[in-house]
Design an enzyme around this catalytic site. Structure first.
Site, PDB file in Angstrom:
ATOM      1  N   ASP A   1       0.846  -1.185   0.000  1.00 44.78           N
ATOM      2  CA  ASP A   1       0.000   0.000   0.000  1.00 44.78           C
ATOM      3  C   ASP A   1       0.885   1.241   0.000  1.00 44.78           C
ATOM      4  O   ASP A   1       1.879   1.305   0.717  1.00 44.78           O
ATOM      5  CB  ASP A   1      -0.905  -0.015   1.235  1.00 44.78           C
ATOM      6  CG  ASP A   1      -2.032   0.997   1.115  1.00 44.78           C
ATOM      7  OD1 ASP A   1      -2.495   1.246  -0.014  1.00 44.78           O
ATOM      8  OD2 ASP A   1      -2.454   1.535   2.149  1.00 44.78           O
TER       9      ASP A   1
ATOM     10  N   HIS B   1      -4.116  13.882   0.621  1.00 45.75           N
ATOM     11  CA  HIS B   1      -4.270  12.951   1.744  1.00 45.75           C
ATOM     12  C   HIS B   1      -3.055  13.013   2.670  1.00 45.75           C
ATOM     13  O   HIS B   1      -3.187  13.081   3.890  1.00 45.75           O
ATOM     14  CB  HIS B   1      -4.459  11.526   1.215  1.00 45.75           C
ATOM     15  CG  HIS B   1      -4.445  10.478   2.290  1.00 45.75           C
ATOM     16  ND1 HIS B   1      -5.481  10.316   3.189  1.00 45.75           N
ATOM     17  CD2 HIS B   1      -3.503   9.552   2.637  1.00 45.75           C
ATOM     18  CE1 HIS B   1      -5.183   9.320   4.027  1.00 45.75           C
ATOM     19  NE2 HIS B   1      -3.981   8.847   3.715  1.00 45.75           N
TER      20      HIS B   1
ATOM     21  N   GLU C   1     -10.395   3.804   3.246  1.00 45.33           N
ATOM     22  CA  GLU C   1      -9.465   4.560   2.414  1.00 45.33           C
ATOM     23  C   GLU C   1      -9.831   4.277   0.962  1.00 45.33           C
ATOM     24  O   GLU C   1      -9.779   3.136   0.510  1.00 45.33           O
ATOM     25  CB  GLU C   1      -8.005   4.189   2.711  1.00 45.33           C
ATOM     26  CG  GLU C   1      -7.556   4.699   4.070  1.00 45.33           C
ATOM     27  CD  GLU C   1      -6.043   4.746   4.251  1.00 45.33           C
ATOM     28  OE1 GLU C   1      -5.333   3.983   3.565  1.00 45.33           O
ATOM     29  OE2 GLU C   1      -5.582   5.562   5.074  1.00 45.33           O
TER      30      GLU C   1
ATOM     31  N   GLU D   1      -9.111   4.007  -2.626  1.00 41.83           N
ATOM     32  CA  GLU D   1      -7.895   3.831  -3.414  1.00 41.83           C
ATOM     33  C   GLU D   1      -8.203   3.099  -4.713  1.00 41.83           C
ATOM     34  O   GLU D   1      -9.253   2.483  -4.881  1.00 41.83           O
ATOM     35  CB  GLU D   1      -6.857   2.991  -2.621  1.00 41.83           C
ATOM     36  CG  GLU D   1      -6.500   3.561  -1.264  1.00 41.83           C
ATOM     37  CD  GLU D   1      -5.274   2.893  -0.628  1.00 41.83           C
ATOM     38  OE1 GLU D   1      -4.453   2.306  -1.358  1.00 41.83           O
ATOM     39  OE2 GLU D   1      -5.167   2.965   0.613  1.00 41.83           O
TER      40      GLU D   1
ATOM     41  N   ASP E   1      -9.015   0.301   1.597  1.00 43.28           N
ATOM     42  CA  ASP E   1      -8.076  -0.168   2.629  1.00 43.28           C
ATOM     43  C   ASP E   1      -8.615   0.229   4.003  1.00 43.28           C
ATOM     44  O   ASP E   1      -8.246   1.255   4.562  1.00 43.28           O
ATOM     45  CB  ASP E   1      -6.699   0.468   2.378  1.00 43.28           C
ATOM     46  CG  ASP E   1      -5.603  -0.241   3.159  1.00 43.28           C
ATOM     47  OD1 ASP E   1      -5.629  -1.473   3.220  1.00 43.28           O
ATOM     48  OD2 ASP E   1      -4.729   0.456   3.692  1.00 43.28           O
TER      49      ASP E   1
ATOM     50  N   ARG F   1      -8.154   3.791  12.884  1.00 42.67           N
ATOM     51  CA  ARG F   1      -7.295   4.951  13.151  1.00 42.67           C
ATOM     52  C   ARG F   1      -6.761   4.994  14.576  1.00 42.67           C
ATOM     53  O   ARG F   1      -5.658   5.497  14.819  1.00 42.67           O
ATOM     54  CB  ARG F   1      -8.062   6.244  12.873  1.00 42.67           C
ATOM     55  CG  ARG F   1      -8.589   6.361  11.468  1.00 42.67           C
ATOM     56  CD  ARG F   1      -7.479   6.317  10.434  1.00 42.67           C
ATOM     57  NE  ARG F   1      -8.027   6.454   9.089  1.00 42.67           N
ATOM     58  CZ  ARG F   1      -7.293   6.302   7.990  1.00 42.67           C
ATOM     59  NH1 ARG F   1      -6.010   6.000   8.062  1.00 42.67           N
ATOM     60  NH2 ARG F   1      -7.854   6.433   6.813  1.00 42.67           N
TER      61      ARG F   1
ATOM     62  N   GLN G   1      -3.985   2.487  14.694  1.00 45.09           N
ATOM     63  CA  GLN G   1      -2.882   3.027  13.901  1.00 45.09           C
ATOM     64  C   GLN G   1      -2.098   4.091  14.679  1.00 45.09           C
ATOM     65  O   GLN G   1      -0.857   4.077  14.675  1.00 45.09           O
ATOM     66  CB  GLN G   1      -3.450   3.629  12.615  1.00 45.09           C
ATOM     67  CG  GLN G   1      -2.402   4.137  11.631  1.00 45.09           C
ATOM     68  CD  GLN G   1      -3.031   4.625  10.322  1.00 45.09           C
ATOM     69  OE1 GLN G   1      -4.245   4.578  10.145  1.00 45.09           O
ATOM     70  NE2 GLN G   1      -2.196   5.094   9.408  1.00 45.09           N
TER      71      GLN G   1
ATOM     72  N   LYS H   1      -4.317  -2.030   9.698  1.00 46.04           N
ATOM     73  CA  LYS H   1      -4.644  -2.206   8.281  1.00 46.04           C
ATOM     74  C   LYS H   1      -4.843  -3.667   7.927  1.00 46.04           C
ATOM     75  O   LYS H   1      -4.886  -4.007   6.740  1.00 46.04           O
ATOM     76  CB  LYS H   1      -3.489  -1.660   7.435  1.00 46.04           C
ATOM     77  CG  LYS H   1      -3.125  -0.219   7.705  1.00 46.04           C
ATOM     78  CD  LYS H   1      -4.029   0.734   6.967  1.00 46.04           C
ATOM     79  CE  LYS H   1      -3.424   2.123   6.954  1.00 46.04           C
ATOM     80  NZ  LYS H   1      -4.107   2.994   5.976  1.00 46.04           N
TER      81      LYS H   1
ATOM     82  N   THR I   1      -9.002  -5.561   3.367  1.00 44.40           N
ATOM     83  CA  THR I   1      -8.864  -4.633   2.252  1.00 44.40           C
ATOM     84  C   THR I   1      -9.797  -5.172   1.184  1.00 44.40           C
ATOM     85  O   THR I   1      -9.646  -6.315   0.746  1.00 44.40           O
ATOM     86  CB  THR I   1      -7.410  -4.607   1.743  1.00 44.40           C
ATOM     87  OG1 THR I   1      -6.566  -4.101   2.778  1.00 44.40           O
ATOM     88  CG2 THR I   1      -7.277  -3.740   0.503  1.00 44.40           C
TER      89      THR I   1
END
Lengths: 419, 419
Positions: free
Chosen positions: A125, A132, A198, A200, A232, A236, A239, A252, A256
């Site tokens: 990733d 961002h 996320e 993507e 993804d 938070r 993280q 993460k 996904t």
């Protein structure tokens, strides 16, 4: 280039995501049958495995479609990719003499279940969207340290977890994890309270590269089989606690989600566009030899349980600072071998405006400014919310789509260690 | 427990790394023959694939050894692992009535080529040695920020690159990469000048876990099939420039070398030992239910081209702050599915003294204090140096070894993009 007309009438509508121009690759099953490779055309899936078995479709080195994943075609290289596309266009074009032979291999999309279109070898990733990176950097490290010193020189990436990649429609269970708020004395283990998306794109590697041999950006581009939408999912709060000094890990690793269809590079050719102007020049080995991004409109919909959808973001893949080809070239600089089935997430695709941000973290500015949705507000994802990513490259009278990239977030386990 | 005697006489020497107590799993070939699964015993490899084919060895769900990797046995679970070990002990023990039937399947170790013992699904590397984390943290961030706030609460890990894992003996080409020294205005692309080793153990996952379902530390321990020696080659100059904010990427993607033999968990049972006392209590889900580390003496040898070897470090796996079982349990907290063939690097194993440091970065303190070797000094690896990791668990009259984990560093490509 305009719409390529097909005898599959539903494929000729300007807003159909699967015109003859597209021919995206997926894996489907009908009822209790085994999953097989298929290509979307209009409101149907074409059973290409059946076509190959029936001798209507012959590929060099085949059979390549007698497995429930596209990896064998992907690894066969650009010659086979082009031959497959040319033959499918020949079979499906308006006026094709093959219609009678092919028509029995069409299955209504509405009747099938879609599966993972390929076996993911490894998943990487990136963090290659300018807006961002600035937004998240500002929230995590303050505006003065928002963009790390290396950011404008290399596409920052980290290895993700291939075992967590799932196909659209798979439910995603809210994870547990270790978290520590700044005002807590000690960490605690609890369900994530800041679970996020996320938005993507994912690039799917077809041709492998050799160990010890870096590839150029042009060579990297030629290795890419196609693209998927990619969400993804990110915790938070996990993280924030875990990511220093070695990067995101469990935050993460829950899931996904990718779209069920790989849109081939060939189908996206008309939509190529350059990356934005460089703020500082890149070193030669990372410079673009031509336009390597794509003009793909993207949006995110959020639907609470029993509620109606709100589109919470609209942006475009062209917002990325680095293309997948640049990322892949960087990925090989150390001599790292890339394999058929490797998946490269673009990084979150945020635009410059608040309504074009690709994560709830950014939309709600870390939860401080909840966004409005139909019937409520959101800072982060709530249980039983369904999140859907959509993408469309719009040509003259036709649309290239990826299918929905959707996932419903179900409540965390009450006790993850209850047996 | 003492030495288990075998009719293979060479296996009975106290310093033989492969006594009957060990029975490590590898893959070997003889001349131009195809690679097959084998087990080391004394100065020989036992062709277990041949034994299974010949009906002398039968495993539930078999054949499991008719492939040139151990993944099928690994995925078959602890029942099969125990049955295999018991049957091999029966066949090879001193006085075994099966000697005549088994002896034809012995091949001299000196005559075989060893290959990767298993297919690596995904590779995760941890940062779980207290002394290493403090040393490196001090160099990269200063002593006051050496140990990140999360370090004593979770085993910090990041996903590595499975495609870069190679077996002992594979040459490692010095990588190119983007670097920027603090006194440089802009980065440059050049061969790494600070190429390094990391002395680690690798845990090999046998039993998979389910997506969405965290596992306990005890369950994690039971999932581990065995251990290898592991050298996580690291380009420190590339790492220093790239690793913020998302962790090491290309710095660790050139190669990771493992020993040719997987030593099974069963063989290591007599050497279990607890992790060191906690400086702060772990949350319950990460606490050890019993001793989960192993007393394994480790050393690193460095041999310049045409020179003699200097042992540059001696340490012990018991120096780790977290065990592989704790790391694996943490790896699943988010619901991340673990698969057969996943490889977990322990993190660099440094002891408290200068001569027990597991990387040249630490030994030479970032290059400031070059270490003495026979005929010269070293700050980092020079071209054509051969690095060897060795490991030994020493029991009463016997030794459990892993085979050398060796790699020679060959010069960087003159121009990585010359075609």
């Amino acid at each position: 280039m305009g719409l390529m007309r097909s005898w599959v009438e539903s494929a000729n509508a300007a807003d159909c995501p699967f015109p003859l121009n597209n021919l995206p690759c997926g894996v489907f099953s009908l009822g209790a049958e085994e999953p097989v490779c298929g290509v979307a055309i209009g409101a149907h899936v074409l059973d290409v495995a059946g076509l190959e078995h029936g001798g209507i479709l012959a590929l060099d080195g085949g059979p390549l479609l007698d497995v429930p994943f596209w990896n064998e075609v992907m690894g066969a290289g650009p010659g086979v990719w082009a031959a497959l596309r040319a033959r499918l266009i020949e079979l499906l074009a308006e006026g094709s003499p093959h219609r009678a032979a092919v028509e029995p291999f069409l299955v209504p999309l509405a009747e099938v279940t879609l599966h993972m279109p390929f076996l993911v070898s490894e998943y990487t990733d990136f963090y290659a969207g300018r807006h961002h990176a600035f937004n998240v950097g500002t929230m995590f490290r303050g505006p003065e340290n928002a963009l790390p010193p290396n950011w404008l020189h290399i596409p920052i990436g980290y290895n993700g977890r291939a075992s967590s990649v799932v196909v659209s429609g798979t439910e995603v269970r809210r994870p547990w994890g270790q978290v520590k708020a700044p005002d807590q004395a000690a960490p605690s283990f609890q369900p994530s309270r800041r679970f996020d998306i996320e938005l993507e794109m994912g690039a799917v590697v077809g041709l492998p590269s050799e160990s010890g041999q870096p590839v150029t950006v042009a060579e990297a581009d030629a290795m890419i089989f196609g693209y998927v939408l990619l969400n993804d999912w990110s915790a938070r709060d996990i993280q924030a606690w875990e990511y220093q000094p070695l990067g995101p890990f469990q935050a993460k690793a829950t899931a996904t989600t990718i779209s069920p269809w790989i849109v081939t590079r060939a189908a996206l050719e008309p939509f190529r566009t350059s990356t934005p102007p460089r703020e500082v020049p890149l070193l030669p080995h990372l410079q673009e030899p031509g336009p390597m991004l794509y003009d793909i409109a993207l949006e995110v919909g959020l639907t609470p349980e029993g509620g109606t959808e709100t589109v919470i973001a609209r942006t475009n893949y062209a917002e990325m600072y680095y293309s997948a080809a640049q990322q892949l070239a960087h990925h090989t600089t150390s001599g790292c071998a890339m394999n058929t089935g490797d998946l490269l997430g673009s990084g979150t695709i945020s635009g410059p405006t608040k309504d074009s941000r690709g994560s709830l973290l950014e939309m709600s500015w870390g939860g401080k400014e909840p966004i409005a949705i139909a019937g409520g507000t959101r800072s982060f994802i709530e249980d039983n919310d369904t999140l859907v990513l959509r993408g469309a490259a719009r040509g003259d009278g036709f649309t290239i789509g990826f299918g929905d990239c959707a996932g419903k977030v179900i409540p965390a386990l009450a006790d993850p260690y209850a047996r």
